[in-house]
Write a protein that holds these residues in place. Structure first.
Motif, PDB file in Angstrom:
ATOM      1  N   ARG A  99       0.838  -1.211   0.000  1.00 61.24           N
ATOM      2  CA  ARG A  99       0.000   0.000   0.000  1.00 61.24           C
ATOM      3  C   ARG A  99       0.867   1.254   0.000  1.00 61.24           C
ATOM      4  N   TYR A 100       1.911   1.220   0.803  1.00 62.56           N
ATOM      5  CA  TYR A 100       2.806   2.384   0.867  1.00 62.56           C
ATOM      6  C   TYR A 100       3.410   2.649  -0.515  1.00 62.56           C
ATOM      7  N   GLY A 101       3.882   1.584  -1.166  1.00 64.42           N
ATOM      8  CA  GLY A 101       4.503   1.742  -2.488  1.00 64.42           C
ATOM      9  C   GLY A 101       3.515   2.245  -3.524  1.00 64.42           C
ATOM     10  N   ARG A 102       2.280   1.699  -3.497  1.00 62.52           N
ATOM     11  CA  ARG A 102       1.253   2.104  -4.464  1.00 62.52           C
ATOM     12  C   ARG A 102       0.905   3.585  -4.285  1.00 62.52           C
ATOM     13  N   GLU A 103       0.643   3.988  -3.031  1.00 62.27           N
ATOM     14  CA  GLU A 103       0.240   5.378  -2.786  1.00 62.27           C
ATOM     15  C   GLU A 103       1.411   6.341  -3.000  1.00 62.27           C
ATOM     16  N   LYS A 104       2.605   5.867  -2.694  1.00 67.36           N
ATOM     17  CA  LYS A 104       3.794   6.702  -2.919  1.00 67.36           C
ATOM     18  C   LYS A 104       3.907   7.038  -4.406  1.00 67.36           C
ATOM     19  N   GLU A 105       3.689   6.042  -5.250  1.00 63.25           N
ATOM     20  CA  GLU A 105       3.804   6.289  -6.689  1.00 63.25           C
ATOM     21  C   GLU A 105       2.617   7.075  -7.240  1.00 63.25           C
ATOM     22  N   ILE A 106       1.396   6.561  -6.977  1.00 60.30           N
ATOM     23  CA  ILE A 106       0.278   7.120  -7.758  1.00 60.30           C
ATOM     24  C   ILE A 106      -0.358   8.365  -7.136  1.00 60.30           C
ATOM     25  N   TYR A 107      -0.119   8.598  -5.850  1.00 57.83           N
ATOM     26  CA  TYR A 107      -0.680   9.815  -5.253  1.00 57.83           C
ATOM     27  C   TYR A 107       0.401  10.837  -4.930  1.00 57.83           C
ATOM     28  N   LEU A 108       1.475  10.403  -4.284  1.00 54.20           N
ATOM     29  CA  LEU A 108       2.493  11.376  -3.841  1.00 54.20           C
ATOM     30  C   LEU A 108       3.433  11.793  -4.975  1.00 54.20           C
ATOM     31  N   GLU A 109       4.085  10.811  -5.585  1.00 51.52           N
ATOM     32  CA  GLU A 109       5.126  11.182  -6.550  1.00 51.52           C
ATOM     33  C   GLU A 109       4.541  11.672  -7.862  1.00 51.52           C
ATOM     34  N   MET A 110       3.370  11.139  -8.247  1.00 53.15           N
ATOM     35  CA  MET A 110       2.699  11.686  -9.431  1.00 53.15           C
ATOM     36  C   MET A 110       2.300  13.139  -9.181  1.00 53.15           C
ATOM     37  N   ALA A 111       1.816  13.409  -7.974  1.00 54.10           N
ATOM     38  CA  ALA A 111       1.402  14.780  -7.659  1.00 54.10           C
ATOM     39  C   ALA A 111       2.591  15.731  -7.766  1.00 54.10           C
ATOM     40  N   GLU A 112       3.721  15.330  -7.220  1.00 53.89           N
ATOM     41  CA  GLU A 112       4.933  16.165  -7.328  1.00 53.89           C
ATOM     42  C   GLU A 112       5.324  16.342  -8.799  1.00 53.89           C
ATOM     43  N   ARG A 113       5.244  15.245  -9.540  1.00 50.08           N
ATOM     44  CA  ARG A 113       5.636  15.273 -10.948  1.00 50.08           C
ATOM     45  C   ARG A 113       4.760  16.252 -11.731  1.00 50.08           C
ATOM     46  N   TRP A 114       3.453  16.171 -11.494  1.00 50.35           N
ATOM     47  CA  TRP A 114       2.519  17.029 -12.234  1.00 50.35           C
ATOM     48  C   TRP A 114       2.638  18.484 -11.783  1.00 50.35           C
ATOM     49  N   ARG A 115       2.911  18.696 -10.483  1.00 55.02           N
ATOM     50  CA  ARG A 115       3.110  20.063  -9.990  1.00 55.02           C
ATOM     51  C   ARG A 115       4.297  20.727 -10.679  1.00 55.02           C
ATOM     52  N   ASN A 116       5.263  19.908 -11.089  1.00 50.95           N
ATOM     53  CA  ASN A 116       6.490  20.446 -11.677  1.00 50.95           C
ATOM     54  C   ASN A 116       6.485  20.498 -13.202  1.00 50.95           C
ATOM     55  N   ILE A 117       5.349  20.235 -13.848  1.00 52.07           N
ATOM     56  CA  ILE A 117       5.284  20.373 -15.313  1.00 52.07           C
ATOM     57  C   ILE A 117       5.662  21.817 -15.655  1.00 52.07           C
ATOM     58  N   PRO A 118       6.627  22.021 -16.554  1.00 51.09           N
ATOM     59  CA  PRO A 118       7.141  23.385 -16.774  1.00 51.09           C
ATOM     60  C   PRO A 118       6.267  24.248 -17.678  1.00 51.09           C
ATOM     61  N   LYS A 119       4.967  24.113 -17.548  1.00 52.31           N
ATOM     62  CA  LYS A 119       4.012  24.940 -18.285  1.00 52.31           C
ATOM     63  C   LYS A 119       2.862  25.244 -17.339  1.00 52.31           C
ATOM     64  N   PRO A 120       2.233  26.424 -17.451  1.00 57.80           N
ATOM     65  CA  PRO A 120       1.105  26.728 -16.574  1.00 57.80           C
ATOM     66  C   PRO A 120      -0.036  25.725 -16.756  1.00 57.80           C
ATOM     67  N   THR A 121      -0.585  25.295 -15.606  1.00 61.28           N
ATOM     68  CA  THR A 121      -1.725  24.374 -15.618  1.00 61.28           C
ATOM     69  C   THR A 121      -2.889  25.057 -14.887  1.00 61.28           C
ATOM     70  N   ILE A 122      -4.092  24.827 -15.389  1.00 61.54           N
ATOM     71  CA  ILE A 122      -5.293  25.441 -14.790  1.00 61.54           C
ATOM     72  C   ILE A 122      -6.318  24.347 -14.534  1.00 61.54           C
ATOM     73  N   ALA A 123      -6.790  24.228 -13.285  1.00 59.66           N
ATOM     74  CA  ALA A 123      -7.874  23.283 -12.979  1.00 59.66           C
ATOM     75  C   ALA A 123      -9.206  24.016 -13.131  1.00 59.66           C
ATOM     76  N   ALA A 124     -10.156  23.360 -13.791  1.00 59.58           N
ATOM     77  CA  ALA A 124     -11.516  23.896 -13.954  1.00 59.58           C
ATOM     78  C   ALA A 124     -12.450  22.998 -13.151  1.00 59.58           C
ATOM     79  N   VAL A 125     -12.995  23.536 -12.061  1.00 56.70           N
ATOM     80  CA  VAL A 125     -13.698  22.681 -11.088  1.00 56.70           C
ATOM     81  C   VAL A 125     -15.180  23.040 -10.985  1.00 56.70           C
ATOM     82  N   GLN A 126     -16.020  22.028 -11.151  1.00 58.54           N
ATOM     83  CA  GLN A 126     -17.450  22.186 -10.908  1.00 58.54           C
ATOM     84  C   GLN A 126     -17.919  21.118  -9.924  1.00 58.54           C
TER      85      GLN A 126
END
Ligand code: ZN
Length: 296
Positions: A99-126
Motif C-alpha cells: 500500500r505504501y509503495g502504491r500510494e507513494k507512486e500514484i498519489y504522492l510522486e505523481m502529484a509532485e511530478r505534475w506540480r512540476n510540469i514546466p508549463k502553466p496548468t489550470i484546474a476547472a472545477v465544478q
C-alpha cells in the motif's frame, strides 16, 4: 513518454497553444485509480513534450469534478498493467509495503511530478471535489471554480489525517486548514477564493469558456518566462517547508492506514464509509462485513 490507451481521460487542443485534459469517468464521479492515474500522466507528458502547447487545462466531465480515490480498487488490474514511473513497484507486497509503495507512486510522486510540469496548468472545477480530487486540483497552478463547486477532505472520517498530498495549510492557512480537516466540512467556491485556494469563481455554465479564455491569454506570453516564473513560485513555496510537510504527512497518513488495519482489520475506519461504499469494499476485501469500531 508513457503509453497507455485512453479510457478514462480525454486529450484535446481546443485553442492555439492550449491542451485540454478531461477526466472522463463521470459515471464513477471521476474516481481515480491506477487506470486514470496513468492515463493522466500520459496526457500530461504529451502536453509537456509538445512544443506547440503552452498552457494545460485539467477539467472533468459530468456534474462533479471528482469523488476522490477509487475505493472500489483497480478492477482486477495490477501495477504490472501500467507504465509505472517510480522504482519501487511491487504494489502487491504483503504488510504495509504494498500500500505504501502504491500510494507513494500514484498519489504522492505523481502529484509532485505534475506540480512540476514546466508549463502553466489550470484546474476547472465544478460540483464536488472530494479528498483525492483535491490533489488533482492542488497540483495545478491556477484553480478556476464554478459557483457550485465545493471542496471537502473526508479522510478524517476514514481515520486518516488528510489526503495523501498534504497541501492543506499552504492552501488555506494553518488555522482554517485545521478547522476544515477536523470537521471534514464543505468549503464553498467563494470561501476557497477568499482563502486564496481558488483564483476565480465564475457563474455555473460559463466554466469552460472562462477557463479557455484565461488559458488563451496566458498562452500569448513567452513560454520560457512562463516556465521560469512557475519554477520561482514553486521554489518559494518549497522554501516555506512545503516539501518536508508533504513528506511528513505522507508518513503519518500511512501510520493511519496501519493503525486502522490493526484496530479494525481494514486500512480505513469503516465507520466513515458511506453504506454503499462499505458494501462494495467488503466484497473486494472478501469480508462478510467490515467490523465497526466500538470506540474511537
Ligand atoms: Zn491512503
Amino acid at each position: 513518454m508513457s503509453e497507455i490507451p485512453s479510457q478514462q481521460v480525454r486529450y484535446e487542443t481546443p485553442a492555439a497553444h492550449v491542451a485540454l485534459i478531461t477526466l472522463a469517468r463521470p459515471d464513477a464521479r471521476n474516481a481515480q485509480g491506477m487506470q486514470m492515474t496513468y492515463e493522466l500522466n500520459a496526457a500530461f507528458d504529451r502536453a509537456a513534450h509538445d512544443d506547440q502547447i503552452k498552457v494545460i487545462i485539467l477539467a472533468a466531465d459530468g456534474p462533479h469534478f471528482s469523488a476522490g480515490h477509487d475505493l472500489a480498487g483497480d478492477h482486477g488490474k495490477t501495477w504490472r498493467d501500467f507504465p509505472i514511473v517510480g522504482t519501487w513497484g511491487d504494489f502487491d507486497a504483503e504488510g504495509a509495503e504494498g500500500r505504501y509503495g502504491r500510494e507513494k507512486e500514484i498519489y504522492l510522486e505523481m502529484a509532485e511530478r505534475w506540480r512540476n510540469i514546466p508549463k502553466p496548468t489550470i484546474a476547472a472545477v465544478q460540483g464536488k471535489c472530494i479528498s483525492g480530487g483535491l490533489i488533482l486540483v492542488w497540483v495545478c497552478d491556477l484553480i478556476v471554480a464554478a459557483e457550485d463547486a465545493e471542496f471537502q477532505d473526508t479522510t478524517m472520517d476514514l481515520g486518516l489525517p488528510g489526503a495523501e498530498f498534504f497541501m492543506h495549510p499552504y492552501e488555506l492557512g494553518t488555522r482554517k486548514a485545521k478547522e476544515w480537516l477536523f470537521t471534514a466540512g464543505l468549503l464553498s467556491a467563494r470561501a476557497a477564493e477568499a482563502r486564496g485556494m481558488v483564483n476565480r469563481v465564475v457563474p455555473n455554465g460559463t466554466l469552460d469558456s472562462e477557463v479557455l479564455r484565461l488559458a488563451s491569454s496566458i498562452a500569448e506570453k513567452p513560454a520560457f518566462a512562463l516556465k521560469t516564473a512557475k519554477e520561482l513560485c514553486n521554489s518559494a513555496q518549497d522554501l516555506m517547508g512545503r516539501r518536508q510537510t508533504v513528506q511528513h504527512a505522507f508518513a503519518l497518513h500511512h501510520l493511519g492506514h496501519v493503525h486502522n488495519q490493526v484496530k479494525y482489520g481494514v486500512h480505513v475506519d469503516p465507520a466513515g464509509m458511506p453504506a454503499k461504499v462499505r458494501e462494495k469494499f467488503n466484497q473486494r476485501m472478501g469480508m462478510a462485513g467490515a467490523r465497526l469500531p466500538k470506540d474511537k
